[in-house]
Write a protein that holds these residues in place. Structure first.
Motif, mmCIF file in Angstrom:
data_model
loop_
_atom_site.group_PDB
_atom_site.id
_atom_site.type_symbol
_atom_site.label_atom_id
_atom_site.label_comp_id
_atom_site.label_asym_id
_atom_site.label_seq_id
_atom_site.Cartn_x
_atom_site.Cartn_y
_atom_site.Cartn_z
ATOM 1 N N SER A 8 -131.017 70.282 3.115
ATOM 2 C CA SER A 8 -129.756 70.876 2.675
ATOM 3 C C SER A 8 -128.885 69.782 2.076
ATOM 4 N N LYS A 9 -127.933 70.198 1.251
ATOM 5 C CA LYS A 9 -126.966 69.258 0.673
ATOM 6 C C LYS A 9 -125.595 69.578 1.226
ATOM 7 N N GLY A 10 -124.770 68.539 1.316
ATOM 8 C CA GLY A 10 -123.412 68.739 1.802
ATOM 9 C C GLY A 10 -122.592 67.480 1.663
ATOM 10 N N LYS A 11 -121.434 67.490 2.346
ATOM 11 C CA LYS A 11 -120.521 66.352 2.327
ATOM 12 C C LYS A 11 -120.089 66.037 3.753
ATOM 13 N N VAL A 12 -119.806 64.771 3.987
ATOM 14 C CA VAL A 12 -119.298 64.357 5.285
ATOM 15 C C VAL A 12 -117.847 64.821 5.381
ATOM 16 N N GLU A 28 -124.010 75.144 0.602
ATOM 17 C CA GLU A 28 -124.336 76.558 0.364
ATOM 18 C C GLU A 28 -123.513 77.519 1.215
ATOM 19 N N SER A 29 -123.265 77.164 2.475
ATOM 20 C CA SER A 29 -122.628 78.114 3.394
ATOM 21 C C SER A 29 -121.216 77.731 3.821
ATOM 22 N N GLY A 30 -120.846 76.456 3.678
ATOM 23 C CA GLY A 30 -119.548 75.997 4.147
ATOM 24 C C GLY A 30 -119.520 75.744 5.648
ATOM 25 N N GLU A 31 -120.672 75.913 6.308
ATOM 26 C CA GLU A 31 -120.764 75.715 7.752
ATOM 27 C C GLU A 31 -120.585 74.232 8.094
ATOM 28 N N GLU A 32 -119.866 73.966 9.189
ATOM 29 C CA GLU A 32 -119.721 72.606 9.696
ATOM 30 C C GLU A 32 -120.816 72.347 10.724
ATOM 31 N N ILE A 56 -131.438 70.610 8.920
ATOM 32 C CA ILE A 56 -130.710 71.281 10.001
ATOM 33 C C ILE A 56 -131.690 71.559 11.134
ATOM 34 N N GLY A 57 -131.382 71.002 12.291
ATOM 35 C CA GLY A 57 -132.205 71.208 13.478
ATOM 36 C C GLY A 57 -131.393 71.931 14.544
ATOM 37 N N PRO A 63 -126.578 74.073 16.119
ATOM 38 C CA PRO A 63 -127.206 73.347 15.014
ATOM 39 C C PRO A 63 -126.735 71.892 14.947
ATOM 40 N N VAL A 64 -127.619 71.031 14.456
ATOM 41 C CA VAL A 64 -127.308 69.615 14.294
ATOM 42 C C VAL A 64 -127.949 69.116 12.995
#
Length: 71
Positions: A8-12, A28-32, A56-57, A63-64
């Motif tokens: 997955s891609k995201g930002k810190v 994609e989802s905005g989930e933290e 994502i595990g 989730p982590v």
């Protein structure tokens, strides 16, 4: 390490250097999602706003983000 298509891609969003944990926001989802320092590949320094990829595990508390790589 996972194949690129499973990442997955995201930002810190937040990173606490003192306690070695933080959160990433999934593009994609905005989930933290929580992560800890040990899940960062090559232990590079992360700052808020850095673009990253990760897997994502699942952990006991939900989730982590693992295998985090800075882009």
């Amino acid at each position: 390490m996972e194949h690129p298509e499973n990442r997955s891609k995201g930002k810190v969003k937040f990173y606490n250097r003192k306690y070695c944990f933080g959160f990433v926001i999934v593009d994609e989802s905005g989930e933290e999602i929580y992560f800890k320092r040990g899940y960062v590949v090559d232990e590079v320094e992360l700052d808020e706003g850095d673009a990253v990829t990760f897997v994502i595990g699942e952990a006991k508390r939900g989730p982590v983000a693992k295998e985090i790589q800075k882009l």
